[in-house]
Design a protein around this motif. Sequence first.
Motif, short mmCIF file in Angstrom:
data_model
loop_
_atom_site.label_atom_id
_atom_site.label_comp_id
_atom_site.label_asym_id
_atom_site.label_seq_id
_atom_site.Cartn_x
_atom_site.Cartn_y
_atom_site.Cartn_z
N GLY A 29 113.11 48.55 31.37
CA GLY A 29 112.19 48.02 30.36
C GLY A 29 111.31 49.10 29.76
O GLY A 29 111.07 49.12 28.55
N LEU A 33 111.10 50.14 25.87
CA LEU A 33 109.82 50.12 25.14
C LEU A 33 109.52 51.46 24.50
O LEU A 33 109.06 51.53 23.36
CB LEU A 33 108.68 49.81 26.12
CG LEU A 33 108.34 48.37 26.41
CD1 LEU A 33 107.26 48.31 27.47
CD2 LEU A 33 107.86 47.67 25.15
N HIS A 165 108.22 44.23 28.79
CA HIS A 165 108.10 44.07 27.33
C HIS A 165 106.91 43.18 26.97
O HIS A 165 106.14 43.51 26.06
CB HIS A 165 109.38 43.46 26.75
CG HIS A 165 110.50 44.44 26.59
ND1 HIS A 165 110.68 45.19 25.46
CD2 HIS A 165 111.48 44.82 27.45
CE1 HIS A 165 111.74 45.99 25.61
NE2 HIS A 165 112.24 45.78 26.81
N ASP A 169 103.42 43.63 24.62
CA ASP A 169 103.25 42.83 23.41
C ASP A 169 101.87 42.22 23.26
O ASP A 169 101.49 41.82 22.16
CB ASP A 169 104.30 41.71 23.37
CG ASP A 169 105.69 42.24 23.07
OD1 ASP A 169 105.78 43.40 22.60
OD2 ASP A 169 106.68 41.53 23.32
#
Lengths: 329, 296
Positions: A29, A33, A165, A169
Amino acid sequence: MVTKEAKLKKNYLDKDVEMISTREGFGQGLVELGEKNEQIVVLCADLTDSTKTSPFRERFPERFIQVGIAEQNMANIAVGLSLQGKIPFLATYAVFSPGRNWDQIRISGCYNRANVKYAGAHSGLSVGPDGATHQALEDIALTRVLPRMTVLVPCDAEETRKVTHAAADINGPVYFRYARAATAAFTTAQTPFKIGRAQVFRDGDDVAIIGAGPIVHTALVVADRLVEKNISCRVINSPSIKPLDGETIERAARECKALVTCEEHQVTGGLGGAIAEYTSKTFPVPINFIGMQDSFGESGQPNELLKKYKMDAEAIEAAVLAVVKRKRT
Amino acid sequence: MKRLTELKDLRRMASTLRQDVIEMLVEAKSGHAAGALDLADIAAALYFNVLENFGPQEITNPDRDRLYISCGHTNPIWYAAMARSGFFPVEELKTLRKFGSRLQGHLERGSVPGIESSAASLGQGLSISCGSAYAAFIDQQRYQTYCVLSDGELDEGSVWEAVGFAGHYRLQHLTAIIDRNNIQIDGFTEDVMTKEPIDQKFEAFGWHVIDVDGHNIEHVIDACREAKAIIEKPVCIIAHTIAGKGVDYMEFDYRWHGAPPGGAETERAPKPEEQGKAALKQLRTLHGKIDNSDCC
């Protein structure tokens, strides 16, 4: 039955279900990113390989910061970076962060509304041979009490990737824990994940098992076994400890009228505590708590430890049978 | 924001800030007098001369110099400097520490514009400043990051983690200013826990060190310029100050670290109910030793 929405792997209950550590999902991840967003920076305190920040370091060396064995400093360097618009992820063992640097997380992270992501590695009992010093069993409690903090506990490698993620965000401090041991990789890319939402993985109406972390897979195994005993178990994956999905949990309490909470954490202050607090205000029902019963762990293989400290399938099954007996009629 | 370039104007500003501090603390009936007073000359130098691209209109300017206050208990002087430079109305200073006020007992980011970070728990600001300087390095930006620390704060191990980090990465554009007033709550710093040799400790970690009279505004400004010119390593300015500077009965006395005027009984101080008035009188008449003309 497993719900359609859960989109679990078809072989999720088979012996040959793939075993992957949640830390692999974190490592993947982070790299994803990093490719997507140039503001992502990663900090580590001399544990780059075991926290799986190493793939990010190889791919983006200019955005990787080695701080040495200095977790307090690491937490606040991350704050300083975030105040200039960076999105820092800092990773070390959860016993050290939030264990060692809670004051930094409280004042400079949360009070400041800093956009820092705290990743707690080697969480839970299943760290194994390293023993009690390295088994983080208090980290959820430590972070859950902090105002403005979001707390997430993913159940397998794929969900850890999604959590990584999701943490980037949202704007604000996020703590999430992940683990070392290889555990069942039973969810898919299509399994829904959203901060503040729990997912019903399996339908049932006699009792609801609500879990967070890899132990959710054990709960599914138990629910399947209990069909023979004519007990219909709902299994809820609740990776979002804060904010908690009160709606899904209250519905489970109303419809099943008995709950079992599962986590590799002290039974006080974690997911179980959060659910007890919530349901006591909305729809109180009997709850049994699977987790560490106010003790430290010890060295051993994960399965040996989970058995001794009553976090294995047998213990969950016993807790379910016991809570069903406590149901008010 | 209007930059003050005349020394006499900067001195006058320092005097105004000291009066603000006394008035705020008298009104609040609690707070930390000594450090706030002795930082007045440094605050005047920073806010009204040293800091660039800085001021109420620049709070989102990526090129602004960053000022992180690590010793959050000295907040009256920073609130005064912020109000006097237009970040918020001067009248609001009197709400310090009161219910509903934006001016909290310790600095809170987001409460009033211009506070780069919350502060209070000691030993945290230098790490945050390292992150700020590191971000400038990643983005190839030229802003200077300043961190003001108290000397008592040097007891915290986390400060030395940050000192080591900055030295290891030879962080550019990072200036730490230590308020060396020799006091902390429980006594004189060297009695409570040895701090010296501060200069050699920083140098051993790879910093350049400048000693300066923290009440000589001209020298403070020169030291900040020198620090900015040194680009191969971080710089520590040890600003030697007199605790409680400007109020005769508070000077050199650690008992005023955590007390406001009216909040302590000492041999040299007038009765508590007269302490506020006496302090202001000394500041206004310059009997309180705040004129630096002898040492400039």
